[in-house]
Design a protein around this motif. Structure first.
Motif, PDB file in Angstrom:
ATOM      1  N   ARG A  47      50.452  51.798  70.423  1.00 42.64           N
ATOM      2  CA  ARG A  47      49.861  50.624  69.748  1.00 42.64           C
ATOM      3  C   ARG A  47      48.571  51.015  69.014  1.00 42.64           C
ATOM      4  NH1 ARG A  47      48.003  47.878  73.834  1.00 42.64           N
ATOM      5  NH2 ARG A  47      48.921  48.892  75.650  1.00 42.64           N
ATOM      6  N   THR A  48      48.443  52.289  68.738  1.00 43.31           N
ATOM      7  CA  THR A  48      47.220  52.813  68.148  1.00 43.31           C
ATOM      8  C   THR A  48      47.329  52.892  66.633  1.00 43.31           C
ATOM      9  OG1 THR A  48      46.705  54.100  70.130  1.00 43.31           O
ATOM     10  CG2 THR A  48      45.697  54.833  68.078  1.00 43.31           C
ATOM     11  N   ARG A  49      46.212  52.592  65.954  1.00 41.33           N
ATOM     12  CA  ARG A  49      46.078  52.777  64.505  1.00 41.33           C
ATOM     13  C   ARG A  49      44.762  53.509  64.244  1.00 41.33           C
ATOM     14  NH1 ARG A  49      44.875  48.327  61.975  1.00 41.33           N
ATOM     15  NH2 ARG A  49      44.507  47.002  63.793  1.00 41.33           N
ATOM     16  N   THR A  88      34.730  58.300  58.056  1.00 41.19           N
ATOM     17  CA  THR A  88      35.165  58.893  59.314  1.00 41.19           C
ATOM     18  C   THR A  88      36.250  58.024  59.958  1.00 41.19           C
ATOM     19  OG1 THR A  88      33.417  57.747  60.532  1.00 41.19           O
ATOM     20  CG2 THR A  88      32.928  59.982  59.710  1.00 41.19           C
ATOM     21  N   PRO A  89      37.080  58.607  60.815  1.00 43.69           N
ATOM     22  CA  PRO A  89      38.156  57.828  61.427  1.00 43.69           C
ATOM     23  C   PRO A  89      37.676  57.023  62.629  1.00 43.69           C
ATOM     24  CG  PRO A  89      38.305  60.098  62.143  1.00 43.69           C
ATOM     25  CD  PRO A  89      37.180  60.042  61.151  1.00 43.69           C
ATOM     26  N   GLU A  90      38.315  55.886  62.817  1.00 46.44           N
ATOM     27  CA  GLU A  90      38.026  55.026  63.972  1.00 46.44           C
ATOM     28  C   GLU A  90      39.343  54.570  64.567  1.00 46.44           C
ATOM     29  OE1 GLU A  90      34.783  51.719  64.400  1.00 46.44           O
ATOM     30  OE2 GLU A  90      36.569  50.814  63.496  1.00 46.44           O
ATOM     31  N   LEU A  91      39.464  54.692  65.858  1.00 44.05           N
ATOM     32  CA  LEU A  91      40.709  54.352  66.545  1.00 44.05           C
ATOM     33  C   LEU A  91      40.720  52.879  66.926  1.00 44.05           C
ATOM     34  CD1 LEU A  91      42.449  56.599  69.123  1.00 44.05           C
ATOM     35  CD2 LEU A  91      42.127  54.194  69.661  1.00 44.05           C
ATOM     36  N   VAL A  92      41.863  52.232  66.715  1.00 42.29           N
ATOM     37  CA  VAL A  92      42.055  50.837  67.097  1.00 42.29           C
ATOM     38  C   VAL A  92      43.295  50.747  67.979  1.00 42.29           C
ATOM     39  CG1 VAL A  92      42.580  48.508  66.276  1.00 42.29           C
ATOM     40  CG2 VAL A  92      41.017  49.959  64.972  1.00 42.29           C
ATOM     41  N   VAL A  93      43.160  50.079  69.116  1.00 42.24           N
ATOM     42  CA  VAL A  93      44.300  49.860  70.008  1.00 42.24           C
ATOM     43  C   VAL A  93      44.668  48.380  69.945  1.00 42.24           C
ATOM     44  CG1 VAL A  93      45.199  50.008  72.346  1.00 42.24           C
ATOM     45  CG2 VAL A  93      43.598  51.738  71.529  1.00 42.24           C
ATOM     46  N   ASP A  94      45.845  48.075  69.406  1.00 46.33           N
ATOM     47  CA  ASP A  94      46.312  46.693  69.325  1.00 46.33           C
ATOM     48  C   ASP A  94      46.872  46.241  70.664  1.00 46.33           C
ATOM     49  OD1 ASP A  94      45.705  46.355  66.570  1.00 46.33           O
ATOM     50  OD2 ASP A  94      47.532  47.437  66.029  1.00 46.33           O
TER      51      ASP A  94
END
Length: 204
Positions: free
Chosen positions: A90-92, A100-106
């Motif tokens: 469920r990660t984006r 820079t990248p940032e992780l999001v967990v739905d």
């Protein structure tokens, strides 16, 4: 031959150091609500995707020939449970204003499952090749999808496709085992920690 004897103080110091080393190797579950960082591998893959957007180079395919009785609705429910059990699926990955990248967990959501039919295995392979030619969108997701191809009432081919940022060879084996167990009505044990916990441990 001489025998070296440690003093009590040195023994205590050695034991303390060994305990600390063991603790540093132990991955624990992070506090609820804590968004994990990207692991070093995820950050590298994200960068490569920025360099070559739209590539399917990092799509991990897992195909299984399933013979015997298969309940498509039970499979769909099992996939939904898999997505709920494994937050990596469920990660984006967002790109922040500073690049820079940032992780999001739905939150848990229904799995993406497409059910289709094919006249024979060769036709099924063509369908799956077309599916694998569709790239993933790291920012919008999902980064995990499945296709079930029906060849006969008791003969199916299941394709699981996911981006390498959220799956690898070891975890794909775990997912297949859990999926088949859940389809058959069993409840496999949940892992005590997830990949996000590992990423946090690695960064620490």
């Amino acid at each position: 031959m001489t025998e070296t004897t440690l003093s009590d103080a040195k023994r205590a110091l050695l034991a303390q150091r060994l305990r600390r080393r063991e603790e540093s190797r132990t991955i624990t579950a992070r506090a609820p609500g804590t968004t994990p960082p990207l692991s070093h591998a995820q950050e590298r893959l994200w960068f490569l995707e920025q360099y070559r957007p739209g590539t399917t180079t990092y799509t991990v395919p897992v195909a299984a020939r399933l013979r015997g009785d298969l309940d498509a609705d039970a499979l769909r429910r099992a996939l939904d449970e898999i997505v709920a059990r494994h937050e990596a699926l469920r990660t984006r990955f967002l790109t922040t204003e500073d690049g820079t990248p940032e992780l999001v967990v739905d939150g848990p959501r229904p799995a993406e499952l497409r059910v289709t039919e094919a006249a024979d295995l060769e036709a099924a392979v063509e369908l799956l090749d077309a599916e694998l030619a569709t790239p993933f969108d790291l920012e919008h997701g999902p980064l995990f999808r499945t296709v079930l191809v029906r060849l006969a009432p008791d003969d199916h081919v299941l394709l699981i496709a996911a981006h390498h940022t959220v799956i690898d060879g070891w975890s794909s084996d775990v997912i297949i085992r859990e999926l088949l167990a859940l389809h058959d009505g069993a409840t496999p044990p949940s892992a005590p920690v997830g990949y996000g916990d590992y990423a946090l441990w690695q960064r620490g």
